[in-house]
Design a protein around this motif. Sequence first.
Motif, PDB file in Angstrom:
ATOM      1  N   GLU A 181       0.854  -1.178   0.000  1.00 39.49           N
ATOM      2  CA  GLU A 181       0.000   0.000   0.000  1.00 39.49           C
ATOM      3  C   GLU A 181       0.891   1.228   0.000  1.00 39.49           C
ATOM      4  N   MET A 182       0.733   2.067  -1.018  1.00 39.27           N
ATOM      5  CA  MET A 182       1.591   3.244  -1.157  1.00 39.27           C
ATOM      6  C   MET A 182       0.728   4.498  -1.061  1.00 39.27           C
ATOM      7  N   ASN A 183       1.018   5.313  -0.077  1.00 41.60           N
ATOM      8  CA  ASN A 183       0.282   6.550   0.147  1.00 41.60           C
ATOM      9  C   ASN A 183       1.208   7.748   0.027  1.00 41.60           C
ATOM     10  N   TYR A 184       0.603   8.914  -0.190  1.00 42.04           N
ATOM     11  CA  TYR A 184       1.368  10.166  -0.306  1.00 42.04           C
ATOM     12  C   TYR A 184       2.516  10.007  -1.294  1.00 42.04           C
ATOM     13  N   LEU A 185       2.187   9.478  -2.447  1.00 40.87           N
ATOM     14  CA  LEU A 185       3.200   9.197  -3.441  1.00 40.87           C
ATOM     15  C   LEU A 185       3.872  10.473  -3.938  1.00 40.87           C
ATOM     16  N   LYS A 186       5.156  10.344  -4.201  1.00 35.31           N
ATOM     17  CA  LYS A 186       5.969  11.444  -4.694  1.00 35.31           C
ATOM     18  C   LYS A 186       6.490  11.082  -6.080  1.00 35.31           C
ATOM     19  N   PRO A 187       6.850  12.070  -6.884  1.00 31.80           N
ATOM     20  CA  PRO A 187       7.418  11.755  -8.203  1.00 31.80           C
ATOM     21  C   PRO A 187       8.628  10.829  -8.107  1.00 31.80           C
ATOM     22  N   GLU A 188       9.398  10.956  -7.057  1.00 33.35           N
ATOM     23  CA  GLU A 188      10.587  10.099  -6.912  1.00 33.35           C
ATOM     24  C   GLU A 188      10.257   8.648  -6.552  1.00 33.35           C
ATOM     25  N   ASP A 189       8.973   8.370  -6.304  1.00 29.51           N
ATOM     26  CA  ASP A 189       8.557   6.985  -6.071  1.00 29.51           C
ATOM     27  C   ASP A 189       8.306   6.237  -7.381  1.00 29.51           C
ATOM     28  N   ALA A 190       8.321   6.941  -8.485  1.00 38.87           N
ATOM     29  CA  ALA A 190       8.039   6.311  -9.767  1.00 38.87           C
ATOM     30  C   ALA A 190       9.118   5.311 -10.155  1.00 38.87           C
ATOM     31  N   GLY A 191       8.692   4.274 -10.862  1.00 37.12           N
ATOM     32  CA  GLY A 191       9.626   3.260 -11.319  1.00 37.12           C
ATOM     33  C   GLY A 191       8.909   1.943 -11.509  1.00 37.12           C
ATOM     34  N   VAL A 192       9.697   0.938 -11.834  1.00 41.32           N
ATOM     35  CA  VAL A 192       9.161  -0.416 -11.924  1.00 41.32           C
ATOM     36  C   VAL A 192       9.332  -1.069 -10.556  1.00 41.32           C
ATOM     37  N   TYR A 193       8.249  -1.580 -10.053  1.00 46.18           N
ATOM     38  CA  TYR A 193       8.252  -2.229  -8.744  1.00 46.18           C
ATOM     39  C   TYR A 193       8.267  -3.743  -8.922  1.00 46.18           C
ATOM     40  N   TYR A 194       9.199  -4.366  -8.230  1.00 50.17           N
ATOM     41  CA  TYR A 194       9.383  -5.808  -8.336  1.00 50.17           C
ATOM     42  C   TYR A 194       9.079  -6.490  -7.010  1.00 50.17           C
ATOM     43  N   CYS A 195       8.337  -7.547  -7.085  1.00 51.46           N
ATOM     44  CA  CYS A 195       8.075  -8.399  -5.932  1.00 51.46           C
ATOM     45  C   CYS A 195       9.154  -9.466  -5.881  1.00 51.46           C
ATOM     46  N   THR A 196       9.612  -9.767  -4.680  1.00 57.33           N
ATOM     47  CA  THR A 196      10.660 -10.775  -4.530  1.00 57.33           C
ATOM     48  C   THR A 196      10.323 -11.731  -3.394  1.00 57.33           C
ATOM     49  N   ALA A 197      10.933 -12.874  -3.444  1.00 57.25           N
ATOM     50  CA  ALA A 197      10.829 -13.866  -2.375  1.00 57.25           C
ATOM     51  C   ALA A 197      12.224 -14.395  -2.102  1.00 57.25           C
ATOM     52  N   GLY A 198      12.530 -14.536  -0.832  1.00 52.71           N
ATOM     53  CA  GLY A 198      13.857 -15.030  -0.526  1.00 52.71           C
ATOM     54  C   GLY A 198      14.085 -15.168   0.954  1.00 52.71           C
ATOM     55  N   ALA A 199      15.323 -14.917   1.346  1.00 58.06           N
ATOM     56  CA  ALA A 199      15.704 -15.031   2.744  1.00 58.06           C
ATOM     57  C   ALA A 199      16.285 -13.692   3.181  1.00 58.06           C
ATOM     58  N   GLY A 200      16.771 -13.680   4.375  1.00 56.92           N
ATOM     59  CA  GLY A 200      17.437 -12.480   4.854  1.00 56.92           C
ATOM     60  C   GLY A 200      16.488 -11.540   5.562  1.00 56.92           C
ATOM     61  N   TRP A 201      17.003 -10.910   6.548  1.00 64.33           N
ATOM     62  CA  TRP A 201      16.248  -9.933   7.348  1.00 64.33           C
ATOM     63  C   TRP A 201      17.247  -8.920   7.931  1.00 64.33           C
ATOM     64  N   PRO A 202      16.943  -7.609   7.960  1.00 62.94           N
ATOM     65  CA  PRO A 202      15.674  -7.012   7.566  1.00 62.94           C
ATOM     66  C   PRO A 202      15.502  -6.765   6.080  1.00 62.94           C
ATOM     67  N   VAL A 203      16.603  -6.747   5.350  1.00 62.22           N
ATOM     68  CA  VAL A 203      16.474  -6.570   3.901  1.00 62.22           C
ATOM     69  C   VAL A 203      16.468  -7.947   3.257  1.00 62.22           C
ATOM     70  N   VAL A 204      15.380  -8.245   2.582  1.00 59.83           N
ATOM     71  CA  VAL A 204      15.269  -9.565   1.956  1.00 59.83           C
ATOM     72  C   VAL A 204      16.360  -9.738   0.909  1.00 59.83           C
ATOM     73  N   GLU A 205      16.899 -10.928   0.858  1.00 59.09           N
ATOM     74  CA  GLU A 205      17.878 -11.292  -0.168  1.00 59.09           C
ATOM     75  C   GLU A 205      17.129 -12.123  -1.201  1.00 59.09           C
ATOM     76  N   PRO A 206      16.768 -11.504  -2.313  1.00 61.21           N
ATOM     77  CA  PRO A 206      15.880 -12.182  -3.252  1.00 61.21           C
ATOM     78  C   PRO A 206      16.473 -13.428  -3.901  1.00 61.21           C
ATOM     79  N   ILE A 207      15.625 -14.427  -3.976  1.00 60.17           N
ATOM     80  CA  ILE A 207      15.927 -15.609  -4.761  1.00 60.17           C
ATOM     81  C   ILE A 207      15.071 -15.612  -6.016  1.00 60.17           C
ATOM     82  N   TYR A 208      13.844 -15.151  -5.860  1.00 61.50           N
ATOM     83  CA  TYR A 208      12.904 -15.105  -6.968  1.00 61.50           C
ATOM     84  C   TYR A 208      12.425 -13.666  -7.176  1.00 61.50           C
ATOM     85  N   TRP A 209      12.167 -13.352  -8.449  1.00 60.78           N
ATOM     86  CA  TRP A 209      11.699 -12.022  -8.827  1.00 60.78           C
ATOM     87  C   TRP A 209      10.460 -12.131  -9.696  1.00 60.78           C
TER      88      TRP A 209
END
Length: 120
Positions: free
Chosen positions: A82-110
């Motif tokens: 859920e993205m609120n109060y969007l700014k122009p700098e939020d624009a881009g291609v958004y990718y969903c990932t699945a993987g391991a790692g915390w707090p920043v997920v280390e993607p295995i799948y995209w």
Amino acid sequence: QVQLVESGGGLVQAGGSLRLSCVASGGGVFSKNMGWFRQAPGKEREFVGTIGWTGGNTYYASSVQGRFTMSRDIRKSIVYLEMNYLKPEDAGVYYCTAGAGWPVVEPIYWGQGTQVTVSS
């Protein structure tokens, strides 16, 4: 093999909201952390947020903290951004990932990505 399919991108005015969805399928997805990354034209891909495999814990990049919220419907294998109060700098291609790692997920799948455009 895990497959991820994003949807929900589009054009929105600055200050507006969008909700992205990511449908996950395949063995083992339930035990993986899920995350979102984004990439703007001419820029490197950057981390947006992670949600733990139980859906109970989230972690966000400072640039979106307080504006973006991740949630997870484990039964339906869907992750939302859920993205609120969007700014122009939020624009881009958004990718969903699945993987391991915390707090920043280390993607295995995209996923294939979904385009978000924010007009000023």
